[in-house]
Design a protein around this motif. Sequence first.
Motif, PDB file in Angstrom:
ATOM      1  N   LEU A 105       0.830  -1.203   0.000  1.00 52.94           N
ATOM      2  CA  LEU A 105       0.000   0.000   0.000  1.00 52.94           C
ATOM      3  C   LEU A 105       0.865   1.253   0.000  1.00 52.94           C
ATOM      4  O   LEU A 105       0.532   2.259  -0.644  1.00 52.94           O
ATOM      5  CB  LEU A 105      -0.930   0.004   1.215  1.00 52.94           C
ATOM      6  CG  LEU A 105      -1.886  -1.183   1.369  1.00 52.94           C
ATOM      7  CD1 LEU A 105      -2.760  -0.998   2.605  1.00 52.94           C
ATOM      8  CD2 LEU A 105      -2.742  -1.367   0.129  1.00 52.94           C
TER       9      LEU A 105
ATOM     10  N   SER B 281     -11.247   7.036   1.678  1.00 50.91           N
ATOM     11  CA  SER B 281     -11.721   5.744   2.131  1.00 50.91           C
ATOM     12  C   SER B 281     -12.973   5.950   2.966  1.00 50.91           C
ATOM     13  O   SER B 281     -13.483   7.076   3.063  1.00 50.91           O
ATOM     14  CB  SER B 281     -10.636   4.999   2.914  1.00 50.91           C
ATOM     15  OG  SER B 281     -10.977   3.628   3.022  1.00 50.91           O
TER      16      SER B 281
ATOM     17  N   TYR C  41      -4.505   3.252   6.953  1.00 51.23           N
ATOM     18  CA  TYR C  41      -4.698   4.078   5.761  1.00 51.23           C
ATOM     19  C   TYR C  41      -4.312   5.540   5.991  1.00 51.23           C
ATOM     20  O   TYR C  41      -3.530   6.114   5.211  1.00 51.23           O
ATOM     21  CB  TYR C  41      -6.136   3.978   5.253  1.00 51.23           C
ATOM     22  CG  TYR C  41      -6.551   2.617   4.737  1.00 51.23           C
ATOM     23  CD1 TYR C  41      -5.619   1.643   4.398  1.00 51.23           C
ATOM     24  CD2 TYR C  41      -7.901   2.304   4.583  1.00 51.23           C
ATOM     25  CE1 TYR C  41      -6.016   0.407   3.925  1.00 51.23           C
ATOM     26  CE2 TYR C  41      -8.309   1.056   4.107  1.00 51.23           C
ATOM     27  CZ  TYR C  41      -7.362   0.107   3.784  1.00 51.23           C
ATOM     28  OH  TYR C  41      -7.759  -1.118   3.323  1.00 51.23           O
TER      29      TYR C  41
ATOM     30  N   PHE D 211      -9.328   3.843  -1.511  1.00 53.78           N
ATOM     31  CA  PHE D 211      -9.073   2.561  -0.874  1.00 53.78           C
ATOM     32  C   PHE D 211     -10.404   1.972  -0.410  1.00 53.78           C
ATOM     33  O   PHE D 211     -11.137   2.596   0.351  1.00 53.78           O
ATOM     34  CB  PHE D 211      -8.161   2.713   0.349  1.00 53.78           C
ATOM     35  CG  PHE D 211      -6.682   2.728   0.038  1.00 53.78           C
ATOM     36  CD1 PHE D 211      -6.210   2.760  -1.263  1.00 53.78           C
ATOM     37  CD2 PHE D 211      -5.755   2.710   1.071  1.00 53.78           C
ATOM     38  CE1 PHE D 211      -4.852   2.780  -1.541  1.00 53.78           C
ATOM     39  CE2 PHE D 211      -4.395   2.719   0.812  1.00 53.78           C
ATOM     40  CZ  PHE D 211      -3.938   2.764  -0.497  1.00 53.78           C
TER      41      PHE D 211
ATOM     42  N   CYS E 238     -11.741  -1.492   1.474  1.00 54.79           N
ATOM     43  CA  CYS E 238     -11.302  -2.676   2.221  1.00 54.79           C
ATOM     44  C   CYS E 238     -12.395  -3.739   2.131  1.00 54.79           C
ATOM     45  O   CYS E 238     -13.524  -3.517   2.572  1.00 54.79           O
ATOM     46  CB  CYS E 238     -11.048  -2.296   3.678  1.00 54.79           C
ATOM     47  SG  CYS E 238     -10.067  -3.482   4.603  1.00 54.79           S
TER      48      CYS E 238
ATOM     49  N   LEU F 166      -7.957   1.078  -5.212  1.00 53.63           N
ATOM     50  CA  LEU F 166      -7.324  -0.101  -4.637  1.00 53.63           C
ATOM     51  C   LEU F 166      -8.318  -0.829  -3.746  1.00 53.63           C
ATOM     52  O   LEU F 166      -8.927  -0.221  -2.857  1.00 53.63           O
ATOM     53  CB  LEU F 166      -6.080   0.278  -3.831  1.00 53.63           C
ATOM     54  CG  LEU F 166      -5.312  -0.908  -3.234  1.00 53.63           C
ATOM     55  CD1 LEU F 166      -3.809  -0.669  -3.299  1.00 53.63           C
ATOM     56  CD2 LEU F 166      -5.729  -1.202  -1.788  1.00 53.63           C
TER      57      LEU F 166
ATOM     58  N   ASP G 252      -8.483  -3.614  -1.006  1.00 56.79           N
ATOM     59  CA  ASP G 252      -7.630  -4.304  -0.040  1.00 56.79           C
ATOM     60  C   ASP G 252      -8.326  -5.610   0.361  1.00 56.79           C
ATOM     61  O   ASP G 252      -9.249  -5.618   1.166  1.00 56.79           O
ATOM     62  CB  ASP G 252      -7.421  -3.393   1.168  1.00 56.79           C
ATOM     63  CG  ASP G 252      -6.507  -3.990   2.224  1.00 56.79           C
ATOM     64  OD1 ASP G 252      -6.177  -5.186   2.113  1.00 56.79           O
ATOM     65  OD2 ASP G 252      -6.137  -3.264   3.163  1.00 56.79           O
TER      66      ASP G 252
END
Length: 362
Positions: free
Chosen positions: A96, A112, A120, A160, A162, A189, A191
């Motif tokens: 990351l 996020s 993060y 991001f 998750c 991204l 995760d």
Amino acid sequence: MASLDDLPLRDDLVGRVPYGAPQLDVPVRLNVNENAFPIADVVIADVVASVREAIAGVHRYPDREFTELREAFAGYLGHGLTAESIWAANGSNEVLQHVLQAFGGPGRSLLSFAPTYSMYPLLAQGVGATYVAEPRADDFTLDAATVVAAIERHDPDIVFLCAPNNPTGTALSLDVIEAACEAARGMVLVDEAYAEFAHDRAQTALALLPRFERLIVSRTMSKAFAYAGVRVGYLAADPAVVDALRLVRLPYHLSALTQAAALAALRHAPTMLARVDELRVQRDRIVAELAAMGFEPYASDANFVLFGGLADPHAAFDGMLADGVLIRDVGIPHTLRVTAGTPAETDAFLASVARFAPSARP
């Protein structure tokens, strides 16, 4: 001896504290989402032999491109991936960090959805990027409309997501990820550190990679492969993204020993995933039994369970610690989080937490 206050720290680091969770020597440790099962003897034997062979060549630098390991990760992930689409580093946190070093930085932002992984904002701060957190629903779920609205409002350089979310265990549907990729101008991204523990492992953002060249899917060997102490994380993305990460990585960042140990574990992926299935059973058992006690466990696709219904989480945490059971206070009001452990560890946790159950209150 100087103190931290005597040093010329960056202004944005003054008053900060490092990331960390308690590392206490207690009989039952269920606080940091480790894999509760030790590595099988057959895997240990292969790892030891592979590392021994690698040591003979450590007077030379390791393969800078870790080509064999990237090929092995591509084979493990499937979805038609090749080595050119794989990157790896020392734990998924470094993966990351590489992404933020390449696509973040001063004047750029990371979006996020809180509550989520507490690293993060720290990773964003480390590269001078602005961290923006939008709230989740009361049950910690995310829908496409919420994500798209946040992206349109903040226009972030990186998003991001998750999936499943840490610390809540909440699953994330592919339609939400797809909507984020379509709305974002920058990188998205996903995760997937806990992806192997999901109820439906087929629901992975890896399936979307052929359609979105700015999508990144990160994984780790710390959880499913019980390799937390080895420190290996990896990602899959368009080969151009991998080329971008080469610009920021340190030379020879994956040691020859790390590469050898990771390759040995990947050769035994089915053995490792069999233990994952056992942990999924314990996770679901925890959810069911906590609910029967009157707690409010949240649905989890990870190897941990966040549960509410606690009148005094701090008292419950301390009481269980006195019983030799260490879990985690993640800062969400009236909740605690417990990692799924072995059957015996689950027994110990359930026996201890029962004293603080709503059903046990006068």
